[in-house]
Design an enzyme around this catalytic site. Structure first.
Site, PDB file in Angstrom:
ATOM      1  N   LYS A 174     -10.431  54.732   5.499  1.00  0.00           N
ATOM      2  CA  LYS A 174     -11.849  54.432   5.301  1.00  0.00           C
ATOM      3  C   LYS A 174     -12.613  54.824   6.568  1.00  0.00           C
ATOM      4  O   LYS A 174     -12.582  54.126   7.567  1.00  0.00           O
ATOM      5  CB  LYS A 174     -12.096  52.952   5.033  1.00  0.00           C
ATOM      6  CG  LYS A 174     -13.558  52.715   4.631  1.00  0.00           C
ATOM      7  CD  LYS A 174     -14.050  51.317   4.920  1.00  0.00           C
ATOM      8  CE  LYS A 174     -14.803  51.175   6.196  1.00  0.00           C
ATOM      9  NZ  LYS A 174     -16.027  51.959   6.355  1.00  0.00           N
ATOM     10  N   GLY A 227     -13.334  49.374  16.373  1.00  0.00           N
ATOM     11  CA  GLY A 227     -14.701  48.940  16.100  1.00  0.00           C
ATOM     12  C   GLY A 227     -15.047  47.752  16.970  1.00  0.00           C
ATOM     13  O   GLY A 227     -14.493  47.594  18.065  1.00  0.00           O
ATOM     14  N   SER A 228     -15.933  46.905  16.469  1.00  0.00           N
ATOM     15  CA  SER A 228     -16.419  45.809  17.311  1.00  0.00           C
ATOM     16  C   SER A 228     -15.404  44.677  17.395  1.00  0.00           C
ATOM     17  O   SER A 228     -14.565  44.497  16.507  1.00  0.00           O
ATOM     18  CB  SER A 228     -17.732  45.271  16.752  1.00  0.00           C
ATOM     19  OG  SER A 228     -17.480  44.554  15.558  1.00  0.00           O
ATOM     20  N   VAL A 231     -15.763  42.196  14.362  1.00  0.00           N
ATOM     21  CA  VAL A 231     -15.069  42.616  13.132  1.00  0.00           C
ATOM     22  C   VAL A 231     -13.558  42.560  13.337  1.00  0.00           C
ATOM     23  O   VAL A 231     -12.810  42.150  12.451  1.00  0.00           O
ATOM     24  CB  VAL A 231     -15.534  44.025  12.695  1.00  0.00           C
ATOM     25  CG1 VAL A 231     -14.702  44.529  11.516  1.00  0.00           C
ATOM     26  CG2 VAL A 231     -17.011  44.013  12.328  1.00  0.00           C
ATOM     27  N   GLY A 232     -13.101  42.930  14.521  1.00  0.00           N
ATOM     28  CA  GLY A 232     -11.669  42.894  14.809  1.00  0.00           C
ATOM     29  C   GLY A 232     -11.082  41.501  14.635  1.00  0.00           C
ATOM     30  O   GLY A 232      -9.977  41.338  14.111  1.00  0.00           O
ATOM     31  N   GLU A 249      -8.573  48.198  18.357  1.00  0.00           N
ATOM     32  CA  GLU A 249      -9.213  48.763  19.555  1.00  0.00           C
ATOM     33  C   GLU A 249     -10.667  48.354  19.489  1.00  0.00           C
ATOM     34  O   GLU A 249     -11.419  48.854  18.641  1.00  0.00           O
ATOM     35  CB  GLU A 249      -9.104  50.291  19.561  1.00  0.00           C
ATOM     36  CG  GLU A 249      -7.739  50.818  19.905  1.00  0.00           C
ATOM     37  CD  GLU A 249      -7.234  50.361  21.255  1.00  0.00           C
ATOM     38  OE1 GLU A 249      -8.053  49.984  22.118  1.00  0.00           O
ATOM     39  OE2 GLU A 249      -6.011  50.341  21.436  1.00  0.00           O
ATOM     40  N   CYS A 283     -16.871  53.091  23.411  1.00  0.00           N
ATOM     41  CA  CYS A 283     -16.321  51.804  23.883  1.00  0.00           C
ATOM     42  C   CYS A 283     -15.912  51.921  25.330  1.00  0.00           C
ATOM     43  O   CYS A 283     -15.724  50.923  26.006  1.00  0.00           O
ATOM     44  CB  CYS A 283     -15.211  51.264  22.990  1.00  0.00           C
ATOM     45  SG  CYS A 283     -14.062  52.466  22.419  1.00  0.00           S
ATOM     46  N   GLU A 384     -21.348  43.726  25.326  1.00  0.00           N
ATOM     47  CA  GLU A 384     -21.384  45.153  25.007  1.00  0.00           C
ATOM     48  C   GLU A 384     -22.728  45.498  24.365  1.00  0.00           C
ATOM     49  O   GLU A 384     -23.158  44.823  23.430  1.00  0.00           O
ATOM     50  CB  GLU A 384     -20.241  45.491  24.050  1.00  0.00           C
ATOM     51  CG  GLU A 384     -20.192  46.969  23.710  1.00  0.00           C
ATOM     52  CD  GLU A 384     -18.931  47.368  22.959  1.00  0.00           C
ATOM     53  OE1 GLU A 384     -18.611  46.721  21.948  1.00  0.00           O
ATOM     54  OE2 GLU A 384     -18.280  48.343  23.377  1.00  0.00           O
TER      55      GLU A 384
HETATM   56  C1  UN1 Z   1     -14.357  55.507  22.564  1.00  0.00           C
HETATM   57  O1  UN1 Z   1     -14.966  55.234  23.602  1.00  0.00           O
HETATM   58  O2  UN1 Z   1     -14.663  54.961  21.507  1.00  0.00           O
HETATM   59  O3  UN1 Z   1     -12.310  58.528  26.921  1.00  0.00           O
HETATM   60  C2  UN1 Z   1     -13.254  56.510  22.578  1.00  0.00           C
HETATM   61  C3  UN1 Z   1     -13.223  58.805  26.153  1.00  0.00           C
HETATM   62  C4  UN1 Z   1     -12.920  59.521  24.857  1.00  0.00           C
HETATM   63  C5  UN1 Z   1     -12.506  58.550  23.810  1.00  0.00           C
HETATM   64  C6  UN1 Z   1     -13.420  57.387  23.739  1.00  0.00           C
HETATM   65  N1  UN1 Z   1     -11.913  60.521  25.070  1.00  0.00           N
HETATM   66  O4  UN1 Z   1     -14.355  58.477  26.423  1.00  0.00           O
END
Ligand code: UN1
Length: 495
Positions: A174, A227-228, A231-232, A249, A283, A384
């Protein structure tokens, strides 16, 4: 306007409900990239059934052969890199240089996975008994639910999909509701490269309708989600009902420390790229700058000067440095934090409002924004934001910098600029984060290295590199006794 479909058991199909949703360009909301099926539980059920059936054959295909297919996937992605990047910029907004990088990360992941098909190492270990052989081997798990975000529409799906299928699992994928076109290009490539029917299924739609149905499904064995954190936590709670294996993650509140001995020009390039690249929607984005008091004034004037020169715009234009936020809701969240920062007493020195001007009137643009006089306890220093907002905090020493850096529930990425090897090694030891960069920004993870965070950034798994293969395979321990008699472990041992 292109009409897209779900892909179940090797066939492109509409949602059973017949409903659709639109995918629009965040830099120009009049432009519709396509319509997609607004799916629900009944579509997920069908996809899980297909994946379960396909698993019984796919798990028996030798891993090097599964790897050969992924090698072809990498080759096709390479040939289509520009097309994918352009589609991605149209639906996600980040600048074309970055979407090319996003595709490249997928290509790197494909070739890594392809070669892993010839490794997938297990262990052989001596037995404590004579004429007995011990080994631990990796076996496929079953059906994986893959739920991915919109900020890396190609790279993050590939981080999950490629190792999942290389290990012999089948998937129900998804993709984010906001970037379904890029995800569809990925599925088309997988099919062209020879992935059998039912191994990869894609279901479009929202988290409440499709995501939850995947997480709750009793016949899905594992979930990989990016995701957030909010939600995680819900996914973790729901998945515990069926004791699924879950990899999460989640959020970050990453900081860059700039010490008084740092190369300031280098640190400046780093913070600009880390904070405003991808419009801060990573992220791993640099959300806090922890600036040593001895270089504070000098660095701030350099930073404000360079940030002012960043050009907002459509990511397909070569003149654009910073694209839009993904959608109206995200821009509102960002602005909400800017208002909050002012109420908390931080000083807004740059930005703080939506992007206005030529070519910006129909996109979700927000000006690169900088707050100073931020204290570690303010919410803008701890939560965040996921937008182009940088909070600057003054620090007196390395120790204070590390303490402030660690003062958050998150622990994904971190960075320190210093020429002092002792400071660098202390930061490596004491910073609580999954990733630490020395003299480089908080963004820039490479596909063959472990990726993930500590604390509420995740639940202990790692994507990327060799580590992700631990998540997508199960250990089976095998004992082969060729003594011809009963040998009792722990008991029939000669003292
Ligand atoms: C993310 O921030 O959601 O290191 C992934 C990085 C990218 C991957 C980021 N190669 O910023």
């Amino acid at each position: 306007m292109k009409k897209y479909q779900n892909f179940i058991n090797g066939k492109w199909v509409d949602a059973k409900s017949g409903q659709t949703f639109e995918d629009r360009n965040p830099a120009n909301w009049d432009e519709v990239v396509g319509t997609f099926p607004k799916s629900g539980k009944e579509d997920v059920d069908e996809a899980v059934k297909a994946a379960r059936t396909a698993f019984e054959k796919w798990r028996l295909v030798p891993a090097p052969q599964r790897g050969n297919i992924l090698k072809k996937v990498g080759d096709i992605m390479t040939a289509r890199k520009e097309k994918i990047a352009r589609t991605m910029t149209r639906e996600m907004g980040k600048v074309i240089v970055e979407t090319r990088g996003d595709v490249q990360e997928g290509i790197d992941t494909a070739y890594y996975a392809a070669s892993e098909g010839r490794r997938l190492f297990g262990h052989t270990v001596p037995s404590e008994l004579p004429n007995k052989f011990n080994m631990a081997i990796r076996v496929p798990i079953g059906v994986a639910g893959i739920i991915t975000p919109w900020n890396f529409p190609m790279a993050i799906p590939t981080w999950k999909v490629f190792p999942a299928i290389l290990c012999g699992n089948t998937i129900v994928f998804k993709p984010a509701h906001d970037t379904p076109a890029t995800a569809t290009l990925l599925v088309e490539i997988l099919m062209e490269a020879g992935v059998p029917e039912g191994v990869v299924n894609i279901i479009h739609g929202g988290g409440a309708d499709v995501g939850n149905a995947i997480v709750d499904h009793p016949d899905v064995d594992l979930i990989s989600f990016t995701g957030s954190t909010a939600v995680g936590k819900k996914i973790s709670a729901s998945a515990s009902q069926t004791l699924k294996r879950v990899s999460l993650e989640l959020g970050g509140k990453n900081a860059q420390i700039v010490m008084d001995d740092a190369d300031l020009n280098l640190a400046l390039d780093g913070v600009l790229w880390g904070a405003f690249g991808t419009t801060g929607q990573r992220c791993t984005a640099t959300s806090r700058l922890l600036l040593h008091e001895k270089v504070y004034d000098k660095f701030m004037s350099m930073l404000v000067d360079r940030t002012q020169k960043l050009r907002l715009g459509d990511g397909l234009l070569a003149t654009t440095d910073v694209g839009p936020c993904i959608h109206e809701g995200q821009r509102k969240t960002v602005h909400g934090y800017v208002e909050l920062g002012q109420q908390e007493g931080a000083r807004l020195v740059l930005g703080g409002s939506v992007g206005a001007g030529n070519g910006l009137s129909k996109g979700w643009f927000y000006q690169p924004t900088i707050f100073t006089d931020v204290t570690p306890e303010m919410r803008i220093a701890k939560e965040e934001i996921f937008g182009p907002v940088l909070s600057v905090i003054r620090v007196k020493s390395l120790e204070e910098g590390i303490t402030v850096l660690n003062n958050t529930i998150y622990g994904l990425s971190s960075s320190i600029y210093t020429k002092d090897v002792n400071s660098a090694f202390k930061a490596i030891r004491d910073v609580k984060a999954g990733i630490t960069y020395i003299n480089a920004p908080t963004i820039g993870a490479e596909a063959h290295m472990p990726f993930g965070g500590v604390k509420q950034t995740g639940n202990g798994h790692r994507e990327g590199g060799w580590t992700v293969y631990d998540f997508f395979s199960e250990w089976k321990t095998v004992y082969i006794d060729y003594s011809g008699g009963l040998q009792r472990a722990q008991i029939d041992i000669e003292e």
